[in-house]
Design an enzyme around this catalytic site. Structure first.
Site, PDB file in Angstrom:
ATOM      1  N   HIS A 175       0.814  -1.232   0.000  1.00  0.00           N
ATOM      2  CA  HIS A 175       0.000   0.000   0.000  1.00  0.00           C
ATOM      3  C   HIS A 175       0.842   1.275   0.000  1.00  0.00           C
ATOM      4  CE1 HIS A 175      -3.677  -2.254   0.521  1.00  0.00           C
ATOM      5  NE2 HIS A 175      -3.282  -2.767   1.676  1.00  0.00           N
ATOM      6  N   ASP A 177      -2.625 -10.488  -2.415  1.00  0.00           N
ATOM      7  CA  ASP A 177      -3.200 -10.069  -1.133  1.00  0.00           C
ATOM      8  C   ASP A 177      -4.695  -9.764  -1.314  1.00  0.00           C
ATOM      9  OD1 ASP A 177      -2.066  -8.663   1.683  1.00  0.00           O
ATOM     10  OD2 ASP A 177      -3.894  -7.711   0.921  1.00  0.00           O
ATOM     11  N   HIS A 222      -6.248  -7.234  -0.330  1.00  0.00           N
ATOM     12  CA  HIS A 222      -6.445  -5.799  -0.576  1.00  0.00           C
ATOM     13  C   HIS A 222      -5.692  -5.338  -1.822  1.00  0.00           C
ATOM     14  CE1 HIS A 222      -6.858  -6.531   3.827  1.00  0.00           C
ATOM     15  NE2 HIS A 222      -7.944  -5.786   3.654  1.00  0.00           N
ATOM     16  N   ASP A 236      -4.282 -13.044   3.495  1.00  0.00           N
ATOM     17  CA  ASP A 236      -5.568 -12.599   4.048  1.00  0.00           C
ATOM     18  C   ASP A 236      -6.752 -12.952   3.138  1.00  0.00           C
ATOM     19  OD1 ASP A 236      -4.593 -10.728   2.234  1.00  0.00           O
ATOM     20  OD2 ASP A 236      -4.659  -9.042   3.637  1.00  0.00           O
TER      21      ASP A 236
HETATM   22  C1  OKP Z   1      -3.076  -4.248   4.700  1.00  0.00           C
HETATM   23  B1  OKP Z   1      -2.679  -5.400   3.770  1.00  0.00           B
HETATM   24  C2  OKP Z   1      -8.319   2.052   8.443  1.00  0.00           C
HETATM   25  C3  OKP Z   1      -7.914   0.632   8.692  1.00  0.00           C
HETATM   26  C4  OKP Z   1      -8.500  -0.267   7.642  1.00  0.00           C
HETATM   27  C5  OKP Z   1      -6.609  -1.481   6.763  1.00  0.00           C
HETATM   28  C6  OKP Z   1      -6.320  -2.788   6.118  1.00  0.00           C
HETATM   29  C7  OKP Z   1      -4.913  -2.844   5.629  1.00  0.00           C
HETATM   30  C8  OKP Z   1      -4.543  -4.135   4.983  1.00  0.00           C
HETATM   31  N1  OKP Z   1      -8.494   2.809   9.630  1.00  0.00           N
HETATM   32  N2  OKP Z   1      -7.827  -1.505   7.490  1.00  0.00           N
HETATM   33  O1  OKP Z   1      -3.121  -5.260   2.437  1.00  0.00           O
HETATM   34  O2  OKP Z   1      -3.025  -6.702   4.240  1.00  0.00           O
HETATM   35 ZN    ZN Z   2      -4.216  -7.270   2.748  1.00  0.00          ZN
END
Ligand code: OKP
Ligand code: ZN
Length: 353
Positions: free
Chosen positions: A169, A205, A207, A294
């Site tokens: 990210h 991933d 996300h 995940d």
């Molecule tokens: C990271 B990776 C916002 C928090 C929301 C974030 C998830 C990040 C995932 N306050 N959650 O791609 O596994």
């Molecule tokens: Zn993720």
């Protein structure tokens, strides 16, 4: 497959993140990496070692992917935070104010004088605490990525950069989604410089890899693909749609495969086949896989339903690309299962390679 693990990872240990309207214990915890290491010790895939890269090489590799102004901020952010108030030494730094980048009046060229504003300028969420050990841990992760790329340059067929915090990210000048430096992008860029004319990144991933996409969006030499929860309902929301295909020289060299929350292995594997075919069509000579676990049914913050028994076949499918491959460790928050799932995938890859 050699594994390069980050000896500084545990120095990054956030206390809390903002989650659904309240502060909760961080999901991205040091134990995640410990479980993967423990499983690799039980089921060895090859040598386990910390990376050995020299400081100036590392600094140069990071600076090929991230902006100087962002790096200058990140390197001293903790000290800036504590300089604001000595009591901050006991608290994580979390952003609480952001510029609306697409609105009239936003001045990206002006570095704010207030630390809280700078942290907002360089971040996109309130879930990514910056702590005393964050910079050293993130840098250690970049070292793992660089060492993994170099292992390939020295003839290894695959290597695993086992580090946290994750990286996919993190963009040229932003942190978020628990990520600070983009390890996968650093590996991809290092592979380019080691002589691979075309490098593919295939992000598995849950996300969307918004940081990696942004870094390479206007480039034709690095093809980025990502299979992820549909950003219409899933984090990181603002990027990852199917119609984002790259821009300028990079048009056609980004592929997003968003899937509805709740998708299972059948649908997910079909998307993987599509992504692998696109990697073949692109003609990459090396592959980087941002490896998030995940997608697992038991993941507490994600919405696909892959099972522990599915991951070996995913590894074998990735091996079918027939490319030298760097894996970077990304998400996976079902901590007790993350080691088994990761090693199932890597072992499946290695057996099929
Ligand atoms: C990271 B990776 C916002 C928090 C929301 C974030 C998830 C990040 C995932 N306050 N959650 O791609 O596994
Ligand atoms: Zn993720």
């Amino acid at each position: 497959m050699k594994t390069f693990h980050n000896p500084h990872h545990a120095g990054h240990a956030g206390q809390q993140e903002m989650f659904r309207g309240r502060m909760v214990p961080c999901h991205e915890v040091p134990a995640r990496l410990d479980f993967v290491l423990a499983e690799l010790e039980r089921r060895p895939l090859g040598p386990l070692a910390p990376p050995t890269v020299d400081d100036s090489d590392l600094g140069a590799a990071i600076a090929r992917v991230h902006d100087p102004r962002y790096l200058a901020f990140l390197a001293t952010a903790w000290d800036q935070w504590v300089a604001m108030d000595a009591a901050n030494a006991q608290r994580d730094a979390l952003p609480s104010v952001w510029p609306l980048a697409n609105r009239h009046g936003f001045r990206n060229d002006v570095l704010p004088r207030n630390f809280a504003a700078r942290l907002g300028l360089f971040s996109f969420d309130s879930g990514s605490p910056l702590t005393a050990g964050t910079w050293a841990a993130a840098r250690g992760g970049a070292a793992c990525a660089l060492a993994a790329a170099r292992a390939l340059a020295n003839g290894d067929r695959s290597a695993f950069a086992l580090s946290r915090p994750p990286g996919h990210h993190a963009g040229p000048d932003f942190l978020g989604g628990y990520c600070f430096l983009n390890n996968a992008a650093i590996a991809a860029q290092a592979l380019r410089e080691a002589g691979h004319g075309k490098v593919a990144v295939l992000d598995v991933d849950y996300h969307h890899g918004n940081g990696t996409q942004t870094i390479f969006y206007e480039r034709a030499d690095v093809f980025t693909a990502s299979i992820h929860g549909d950003p219409a309902t899933e984090y990181p929301f603002f990027l990852g749609h199917a119609d984002e295909r790259g821009a300028g020289a990079g048009l056609g060299f980004n592929l997003n495969l968003p899937l509805p929350r709740g998708s299972g292995v059948k649908v997910w594997r079909a998307a993987l086949d599509t992504a692998l075919q696109a990697v073949r069509d692109f003609g990459a000579s090396a592959l980087v896989v941002p490896l998030g676990l995940d997608t697992f049914e038991g993941d507490p913050i994600s919405g696909f339903t892959l099972k522990t028994g599915d991951y070996a076949a995913v590894g074998a499918a990735l091996a079918s690309a027939g490319l030298p491959t760097v894996f970077t460790f990304e998400g996976g928050y079902a901590v007790d299962e993350v080691g088994t799932n990761a090693v199932n995938l890597l072992e499946g890859f290695q057996k099929a390679a």
